[in-house]
Design a protein around this motif. Structure first.
Motif, PDB file in Angstrom:
ATOM      1  N   ILE A   1      37.946  48.021  41.874  1.00 32.50           N
ATOM      2  CA  ILE A   1      37.955  46.851  42.751  1.00 32.50           C
ATOM      3  C   ILE A   1      36.738  46.864  43.665  1.00 32.50           C
ATOM      4  CG2 ILE A   1      39.165  45.787  44.701  1.00 32.50           C
ATOM      5  CD1 ILE A   1      41.797  46.665  43.315  1.00 32.50           C
ATOM      6  N   LEU A   2      36.433  48.009  44.248  1.00 38.97           N
ATOM      7  CA  LEU A   2      35.279  48.110  45.143  1.00 38.97           C
ATOM      8  C   LEU A   2      33.975  47.858  44.394  1.00 38.97           C
ATOM      9  CD1 LEU A   2      36.290  51.211  47.288  1.00 38.97           C
ATOM     10  CD2 LEU A   2      36.249  48.825  48.023  1.00 38.97           C
ATOM     11  N   GLN A   3      33.853  48.410  43.211  1.00 41.26           N
ATOM     12  CA  GLN A   3      32.638  48.200  42.424  1.00 41.26           C
ATOM     13  C   GLN A   3      32.439  46.718  42.127  1.00 41.26           C
ATOM     14  OE1 GLN A   3      33.598  50.869  39.195  1.00 41.26           O
ATOM     15  NE2 GLN A   3      32.306  52.514  40.001  1.00 41.26           N
ATOM     16  N   ALA A   4      33.529  46.024  41.811  1.00 40.02           N
ATOM     17  CA  ALA A   4      33.443  44.596  41.525  1.00 40.02           C
ATOM     18  C   ALA A   4      33.076  43.797  42.768  1.00 40.02           C
ATOM     19  CB  ALA A   4      34.768  44.097  40.941  1.00 40.02           C
ATOM     20  N   LEU A   5      33.647  44.150  43.902  1.00 44.41           N
ATOM     21  CA  LEU A   5      33.338  43.439  45.148  1.00 44.41           C
ATOM     22  C   LEU A   5      31.876  43.600  45.520  1.00 44.41           C
ATOM     23  CD1 LEU A   5      36.516  44.331  47.255  1.00 44.41           C
ATOM     24  CD2 LEU A   5      35.857  42.041  46.498  1.00 44.41           C
TER      25      LEU A   5
ATOM     26  N   ALA B   1      29.307  44.407  43.557  1.00 49.04           N
ATOM     27  CA  ALA B   1      28.404  43.837  42.557  1.00 49.04           C
ATOM     28  C   ALA B   1      28.409  42.310  42.579  1.00 49.04           C
ATOM     29  CB  ALA B   1      28.788  44.336  41.166  1.00 49.04           C
ATOM     30  N   ASN B   2      29.579  41.717  42.768  1.00 49.37           N
ATOM     31  CA  ASN B   2      29.706  40.271  42.607  1.00 49.37           C
ATOM     32  C   ASN B   2      29.676  39.487  43.910  1.00 49.37           C
ATOM     33  OD1 ASN B   2      30.038  40.658  39.806  1.00 49.37           O
ATOM     34  ND2 ASN B   2      32.237  40.957  40.049  1.00 49.37           N
ATOM     35  N   HIS B   3      29.931  40.132  45.033  1.00 47.76           N
ATOM     36  CA  HIS B   3      30.046  39.382  46.287  1.00 47.76           C
ATOM     37  C   HIS B   3      29.154  39.908  47.406  1.00 47.76           C
ATOM     38  CE1 HIS B   3      33.357  36.984  44.722  1.00 47.76           C
ATOM     39  NE2 HIS B   3      33.808  38.099  44.171  1.00 47.76           N
ATOM     40  N   SER B   4      28.504  41.060  47.177  1.00 47.33           N
ATOM     41  CA  SER B   4      27.533  41.567  48.144  1.00 47.33           C
ATOM     42  C   SER B   4      26.419  42.310  47.413  1.00 47.33           C
ATOM     43  CB  SER B   4      28.226  42.496  49.165  1.00 47.33           C
ATOM     44  OG  SER B   4      27.381  42.782  50.257  1.00 47.33           O
ATOM     45  N   PRO B   5      25.815  41.642  46.401  1.00 51.32           N
ATOM     46  CA  PRO B   5      24.793  42.322  45.594  1.00 51.32           C
ATOM     47  C   PRO B   5      23.569  42.684  46.420  1.00 51.32           C
ATOM     48  CG  PRO B   5      24.804  39.963  45.150  1.00 51.32           C
ATOM     49  CD  PRO B   5      26.007  40.241  46.005  1.00 51.32           C
ATOM     50  N   GLY B   6      23.078  43.896  46.213  1.00 52.86           N
ATOM     51  CA  GLY B   6      21.905  44.361  46.937  1.00 52.86           C
ATOM     52  C   GLY B   6      22.177  44.732  48.379  1.00 52.86           C
ATOM     53  N   ILE B   7      23.423  44.578  48.833  1.00 54.36           N
ATOM     54  CA  ILE B   7      23.791  44.885  50.220  1.00 54.36           C
ATOM     55  C   ILE B   7      24.911  45.915  50.237  1.00 54.36           C
ATOM     56  CG2 ILE B   7      24.765  43.926  52.355  1.00 54.36           C
ATOM     57  CD1 ILE B   7      23.237  41.334  51.680  1.00 54.36           C
ATOM     58  N   GLY B   8      25.994  45.650  49.520  1.00 52.77           N
ATOM     59  CA  GLY B   8      27.035  46.661  49.360  1.00 52.77           C
ATOM     60  C   GLY B   8      28.153  46.630  50.377  1.00 52.77           C
ATOM     61  N   LEU B   9      28.257  45.546  51.162  1.00 52.50           N
ATOM     62  CA  LEU B   9      29.359  45.447  52.105  1.00 52.50           C
ATOM     63  C   LEU B   9      30.649  45.073  51.377  1.00 52.50           C
ATOM     64  CD1 LEU B   9      27.518  43.549  54.986  1.00 52.50           C
ATOM     65  CD2 LEU B   9      28.180  45.965  54.958  1.00 52.50           C
ATOM     66  N   VAL B  10      31.773  45.389  52.001  1.00 52.86           N
ATOM     67  CA  VAL B  10      33.076  45.024  51.443  1.00 52.86           C
ATOM     68  C   VAL B  10      33.861  44.276  52.505  1.00 52.86           C
ATOM     69  CG1 VAL B  10      33.153  46.919  49.778  1.00 52.86           C
ATOM     70  CG2 VAL B  10      34.065  47.271  52.082  1.00 52.86           C
ATOM     71  N   PRO B  11      34.758  43.377  52.104  1.00 53.43           N
ATOM     72  CA  PRO B  11      35.493  42.560  53.076  1.00 53.43           C
ATOM     73  C   PRO B  11      36.703  43.268  53.652  1.00 53.43           C
ATOM     74  CG  PRO B  11      36.153  41.942  50.876  1.00 53.43           C
ATOM     75  CD  PRO B  11      35.080  43.005  50.714  1.00 53.43           C
ATOM     76  N   ASP B  12      37.183  42.767  54.772  1.00 56.04           N
ATOM     77  CA  ASP B  12      38.429  43.286  55.335  1.00 56.04           C
ATOM     78  C   ASP B  12      39.551  43.203  54.305  1.00 56.04           C
ATOM     79  OD1 ASP B  12      37.206  43.788  57.739  1.00 56.04           O
ATOM     80  OD2 ASP B  12      38.425  42.417  58.923  1.00 56.04           O
ATOM     81  N   PHE B  13      39.692  42.053  53.674  1.00 58.52           N
ATOM     82  CA  PHE B  13      40.752  41.828  52.682  1.00 58.52           C
ATOM     83  C   PHE B  13      40.147  41.250  51.410  1.00 58.52           C
ATOM     84  CE2 PHE B  13      42.964  41.705  56.720  1.00 58.52           C
ATOM     85  CZ  PHE B  13      44.127  42.419  56.473  1.00 58.52           C
ATOM     86  N   CYS B  14      40.770  41.570  50.277  1.00 59.91           N
ATOM     87  CA  CYS B  14      40.336  41.002  49.005  1.00 59.91           C
ATOM     88  C   CYS B  14      41.543  40.446  48.263  1.00 59.91           C
ATOM     89  CB  CYS B  14      39.602  42.034  48.159  1.00 59.91           C
ATOM     90  SG  CYS B  14      40.545  43.521  47.766  1.00 59.91           S
ATOM     91  N   LYS B  15      41.303  39.417  47.496  1.00 57.00           N
ATOM     92  CA  LYS B  15      42.355  38.769  46.703  1.00 57.00           C
ATOM     93  C   LYS B  15      42.057  38.943  45.215  1.00 57.00           C
ATOM     94  CE  LYS B  15      40.104  34.248  46.453  1.00 57.00           C
ATOM     95  NZ  LYS B  15      40.298  32.798  46.518  1.00 57.00           N
ATOM     96  N   ASP B  16      43.001  38.506  44.400  1.00 56.86           N
ATOM     97  CA  ASP B  16      42.844  38.504  42.938  1.00 56.86           C
ATOM     98  C   ASP B  16      42.492  39.887  42.392  1.00 56.86           C
ATOM     99  OD1 ASP B  16      43.257  35.752  43.127  1.00 56.86           O
ATOM    100  OD2 ASP B  16      41.110  35.317  43.213  1.00 56.86           O
ATOM    101  N   THR B  17      43.144  40.906  42.910  1.00 58.15           N
ATOM    102  CA  THR B  17      42.838  42.269  42.458  1.00 58.15           C
ATOM    103  C   THR B  17      43.252  42.517  41.015  1.00 58.15           C
ATOM    104  OG1 THR B  17      44.962  43.081  43.325  1.00 58.15           O
ATOM    105  CG2 THR B  17      43.048  43.191  44.795  1.00 58.15           C
ATOM    106  N   ASN B  18      44.074  41.629  40.461  1.00 56.52           N
ATOM    107  CA  ASN B  18      44.515  41.789  39.075  1.00 56.52           C
ATOM    108  C   ASN B  18      43.562  41.150  38.078  1.00 56.52           C
ATOM    109  OD1 ASN B  18      45.185  39.218  40.082  1.00 56.52           O
ATOM    110  ND2 ASN B  18      46.798  38.941  38.548  1.00 56.52           N
ATOM    111  N   THR B  19      42.607  40.342  38.566  1.00 56.73           N
ATOM    112  CA  THR B  19      41.690  39.647  37.654  1.00 56.73           C
ATOM    113  C   THR B  19      40.236  39.877  38.071  1.00 56.73           C
ATOM    114  OG1 THR B  19      42.033  37.621  38.964  1.00 56.73           O
ATOM    115  CG2 THR B  19      43.371  37.896  36.960  1.00 56.73           C
ATOM    116  N   SER B  20      39.755  39.056  38.995  1.00 53.44           N
ATOM    117  CA  SER B  20      38.376  39.159  39.468  1.00 53.44           C
ATOM    118  C   SER B  20      38.384  39.300  40.978  1.00 53.44           C
ATOM    119  CB  SER B  20      37.573  37.915  39.054  1.00 53.44           C
ATOM    120  OG  SER B  20      37.540  37.778  37.655  1.00 53.44           O
TER     121      SER B  20
END
Length: 434
Positions: free
Chosen positions: A270-274, A276-295
């Motif tokens: 999940i972290l790798q996907a977050l 790569a797809n939502h903070s590319p080149g930066i690497g931050l992660v959000p407080d909360f994430c949704k759709d952990t079963n898909t994307s």
């Protein structure tokens, strides 16, 4: 967010005022702080750590598997600093609460006039008491007092006896509608396992069995069968700071349940996907994430079913700020290169954005790297980065700067103080797992 700053570095003492009903016993204890890691660690014939063998603060019995250490202070200097900061934290935050449970204690929720405590504070307090035994001669008494309150206020009463009601009002009543909180119960379970190693389980509390009870309840309440966490009422939603990989590994050791191996793998994916797809080149992660079963994707703001219902749910803010500590500590203890890479990206951005000056780290970021606020430096934001900076030698100067900043800007107020003090234990070589 006001904060009473207490410099704990150098020769300065922790000058926090004794809180109303707080503990100001001034215990100093004696240890041999700064000792080199021991090569003889009490273990069973199968190699398992023995229950009740003890782990005095400063003894550094377990060498880290990987990581970079602070070089700006000696082990003895770091131990002395932590003792002072711990004593200041305890005077400010540890409160006797016989109205909830006879002999009970809580970690108070800041200076709130209405909230007495929350389960995350109780869990972090139990961990601190376990680690600081040897310095604090009353640590076990306080630990048991915290645990009394944990079990006196179960989530949903008898329905979830091994999980804690996540928030209590000042008079001890439920302030959270009976809900448990993932982060609080995870830390409570680890604290119990650490207590079993520290003191054994043949006293008034069977720490090992109580830990297993909580671990099994976490599995039932907070997890999908494939190992993913569910940290919010809505389906397939999680909080990234609940991804406590070191806890999962300790739970597997304690129970033998393979779901905790799956928990490590699922949350890493999940972290790798977050990143790569939502903070590319930066690497931050959000407080909360949704759709952990898909994307996996950042949670939308102001949706209480997919986060806390705040505008920052999809940002790196006061939940995700714990991630460098949670992830960095796992790399240090295990050498898992996947954890190193996740943490290296995140900390690398924070180092670049701040120019290596911890006091310039923003109070929160959008996932594209835009600062949310630079009005002040929050200990709860800066503290966990200290642990994260241990994952790569390229962060050495930043790591040293982070140690100095935290020791000179230690706050005794709830949340910020714990998020400084526990990473300081890791960075000083004093962390260990059961």
């Amino acid at each position: 967010m006001a904060a009473a700053l207490t410099g704990c570095g150098g020769g300065g003492g922790g000058g926090a005022e004794v809180a109303d009903g707080g503990i100001g016993d001034g215990a100093t204890g004696t240890t041999t702080g700064g000792a080199a890691p021991s090569t003889s660690n009490p273990r069973s014939s199968s190699g398992e750590l023995l229950s009740g063998t003890g782990y005095a603060f400063g003894s550094r019995l377990d060498a880290y598997a990987a990581g970079t250490l602070v070089t700006v202070a000696s082990p003895q200097q770091m131990d002395d600093t932590i003792r002072r900061c711990y004593d200041a934290w305890k005077r400010e935050n540890l409160v006797r609460t016989d109205n909830i449970a006879p002999g009970g204690y809580v970690i108070k929720f800041a200076n709130s006039p209405t909230v007495r405590t929350v389960s995350e504070g109780m869990g972090m307090g139990m961990i601190l008491m376990s680690v600081m035994a040897g310095h604090d001669p009353n640590a076990r008494t306080y630990f048991d007092g915290l645990f009394k309150v944990v079990r006196a206020r179960p989530a949903y009463g008898p329905r979830q006896p091994a999980l804690m009601d996540w928030r209590l009002w000042m008079d001890g009543r439920s302030g959270g509608d009976g809900w448990p909180a993932t982060d609080g119960d995870l830390d409570i379970a680890l604290g119990l396992l650490m207590a079993d190693r520290q003191w054994g389980s043949d006293g008034q509390v069977n720490y090992k069995q109580e830990a297993i009870n909580t671990i099994n309840a976490i599995k039932e309440w907070f997890m999908y069968p494939d190992g993913r966490l569910r940290g919010r009422p809505s389906e397939n939603t999680s909080r990234t700071s609940d991804f406590m990989f070191g806890h999962f590994r300790a739970f597997k050791k304690a129970t033998g349940d393979a779901i905790w191996d799956a928990a490590v793998e699922k949350q890493i994916a999940i972290l790798q996907a977050l990143q790569a797809n939502h903070s590319p080149g930066i690497g931050l992660v959000p407080d909360f994430c949704k759709d952990t079963n898909t994307s996996p994707a950042p949670s939308p703001g102001r949706n209480p079913g997919v986060g806390d219902g705040t505008v920052t749910d999809g940002d790196y803010f006061f939940n995700a700020c714990r991630c460098p500590w949670r992830y960095g500590s796992d790399y240090v203890m295990t050498g898992d290169e996947r954890m190193r890479e996740i943490c290296r990206k995140l900390v690398g951005f924070l180092q670049a954005d701040s120019g290596g000056n911890p006091g310039s780290i923003a109070t929160g970021y959008k996932l594209n790297g835009t600062a949310i606020s630079r009005a002040y430096s929050a200990g709860g934001i800066v503290g966990p980065v200290l642990a994260g900076a241990m994952v790569d030698p390229s962060f050495q100067t930043f790591l040293n700067n982070l140690w100095s900043w935290n020791t000179n800007n230690f706050t005794t107020h709830y949340y910020d103080s714990e998020l400084q003090l526990i990473p300081m234990l890791l960075a000083s070589g004093n962390w260990w797992t059961p």
